[in-house]
Design a protein around this motif. Structure first.
Motif, PDB file in Angstrom:
ATOM      1  N   ARG A  40       0.606  -0.692  -0.059  1.00 23.92           N
ATOM      2  CA  ARG A  40       0.336  -0.763   0.025  1.00 23.92           C
ATOM      3  C   ARG A  40       0.757   1.432  -0.075  1.00 23.92           C
ATOM      4  NH1 ARG A  40      -4.778   0.256   4.787  1.00 23.92           N
ATOM      5  NH2 ARG A  40      -5.314   2.256   3.250  1.00 23.92           N
ATOM      6  N   GLN A  74       2.285   1.979  -4.000  1.00 28.07           N
ATOM      7  CA  GLN A  74       1.512   2.219  -4.219  1.00 28.07           C
ATOM      8  C   GLN A  74       0.892   3.929  -4.126  1.00 28.07           C
ATOM      9  OE1 GLN A  74      -2.012  -0.027  -3.329  1.00 28.07           O
ATOM     10  NE2 GLN A  74      -1.497  -2.147  -4.586  1.00 28.07           N
ATOM     11  N   GLN A  75       1.012   3.988  -3.150  1.00 28.17           N
ATOM     12  CA  GLN A  75       0.887   5.814  -2.525  1.00 28.17           C
ATOM     13  C   GLN A  75       1.240   6.174  -3.205  1.00 28.17           C
ATOM     14  OE1 GLN A  75      -1.264   7.234   0.084  1.00 28.17           O
ATOM     15  NE2 GLN A  75      -2.621   5.618   0.170  1.00 28.17           N
ATOM     16  N   GLU A 134       3.912   5.618  -5.334  1.00 30.56           N
ATOM     17  CA  GLU A 134       3.682   6.023  -7.347  1.00 30.56           C
ATOM     18  C   GLU A 134       3.549   7.076  -7.720  1.00 30.56           C
ATOM     19  OE1 GLU A 134       2.428   2.176  -8.785  1.00 30.56           O
ATOM     20  OE2 GLU A 134       4.179   1.065  -8.087  1.00 30.56           O
ATOM     21  N   THR A 135       2.485   7.423  -6.578  1.00 33.99           N
ATOM     22  CA  THR A 135       0.828   8.178  -6.985  1.00 33.99           C
ATOM     23  C   THR A 135       1.100  10.370  -6.330  1.00 33.99           C
ATOM     24  OG1 THR A 135      -0.476   8.213  -5.082  1.00 33.99           O
ATOM     25  CG2 THR A 135      -0.738   6.798  -7.428  1.00 33.99           C
ATOM     26  N   SER A 136       2.070   9.842  -5.506  1.00 31.71           N
ATOM     27  CA  SER A 136       2.530  11.288  -5.164  1.00 31.71           C
ATOM     28  C   SER A 136       3.702  11.319  -5.355  1.00 31.71           C
ATOM     29  CB  SER A 136       2.877  10.335  -3.383  1.00 31.71           C
ATOM     30  OG  SER A 136       3.101  10.065  -2.744  1.00 31.71           O
ATOM     31  N   HIS A 142       7.630  11.408  -7.204  1.00 33.86           N
ATOM     32  CA  HIS A 142       8.479  10.745  -9.119  1.00 33.86           C
ATOM     33  C   HIS A 142       9.492   9.496  -8.490  1.00 33.86           C
ATOM     34  CE1 HIS A 142      11.839  11.014 -12.120  1.00 33.86           C
ATOM     35  NE2 HIS A 142      10.492  11.605 -12.913  1.00 33.86           N
ATOM     36  N   THR A 160      11.124   8.899  -5.652  1.00 37.98           N
ATOM     37  CA  THR A 160      11.341   7.300  -4.505  1.00 37.98           C
ATOM     38  C   THR A 160      12.832   6.839  -3.747  1.00 37.98           C
ATOM     39  OG1 THR A 160       8.598   7.726  -4.892  1.00 37.98           O
ATOM     40  CG2 THR A 160      10.063   5.938  -3.718  1.00 37.98           C
TER      41      THR A 160
END
Length: 184
Positions: free
Chosen positions: A158, A161-162, A164-166, A168, A172
């Motif tokens: 989870r 996944q978070q 990946e959307t928030s 670059h 990360t």
């Protein structure tokens, strides 16, 4: 693959039934229920029954608070925090984390807690902190040659996944690497 999912769900249903039977046997025998409740909470969460895991976790924490069973209490708080996070209930999860993290080092639970603290940070809208904590957890598992159990793996997934959307991907990766260098 649908067959693989069905097989997993069948195993989880069987594990859940066995956990409940174990609890009932211990109750019927007048034996302590701590091990059975602990296993049940963990299994309920893995089976996707987070609300049941919260109820079981609350009962277990209440049973253990004020006793000398500190390691069991640390595990109970960890599982309860995880169940709250599965329901996206950030505030009660934070309360469990504040109490539980204090015991993490003593019982070698830093990696497990770091997965849930990373998820807490992600749900709290702090992706940089989430990435650092996840990097710490990844390194801790590798250092101790441990592996994530299903609930910890779900929390880490989870978080990823978070992230990946928030963030670059380069940011990360840099934060995960920096988190791997954090001291215990």
């Amino acid at each position: 693959d649908q067959r693989r999912v069905a097989k997993f769900l069948g195993r989880m249903a069987q594990s859940l039934a066995l956990s409940r039977q174990f609890l009932q046997m211990r109750q019927d025998a007048g034996a302590g229920t701590v091990p059975a409740l602990s296993g049940l909470a963990d299994t309920e969460l893995a089976a996707g029954q987070a609300e049941a895991a919260v109820r079981t976790g609350l009962a277990l924490v209440a049973l253990l608070e004020g006793t000398r069973e500190e390691q069991e209490l640390a595990h109970a708080r960890l599982n309860l925090c995880a169940a709250y996070l599965a329901l996206d209930q950030v505030q009660p999860a934070r309360c469990m984390a504040v109490q539980g993290w204090k015991m993490a080092e003593r019982f070698g639970m830093q990696a497990w807690w770091a997965d849930y603290l990373a998820l807490l940070a992600a749900l709290d809208g702090r992706p940089q902190a989430a990435a650092l904590l996840l990097g710490f957890a990844d390194a801790a598992y590798e250092r101790t040659q441990d592996h994530r159990e299903p609930n910890e793996a779900a929390a880490a997934s989870r978080v990823r996944q978070q992230l990946e959307t928030s963030l670059h991907v380069d940011v990360t990766q840099a934060l995960l690497a920096a988190g791997a260098l954090l001291p215990e």
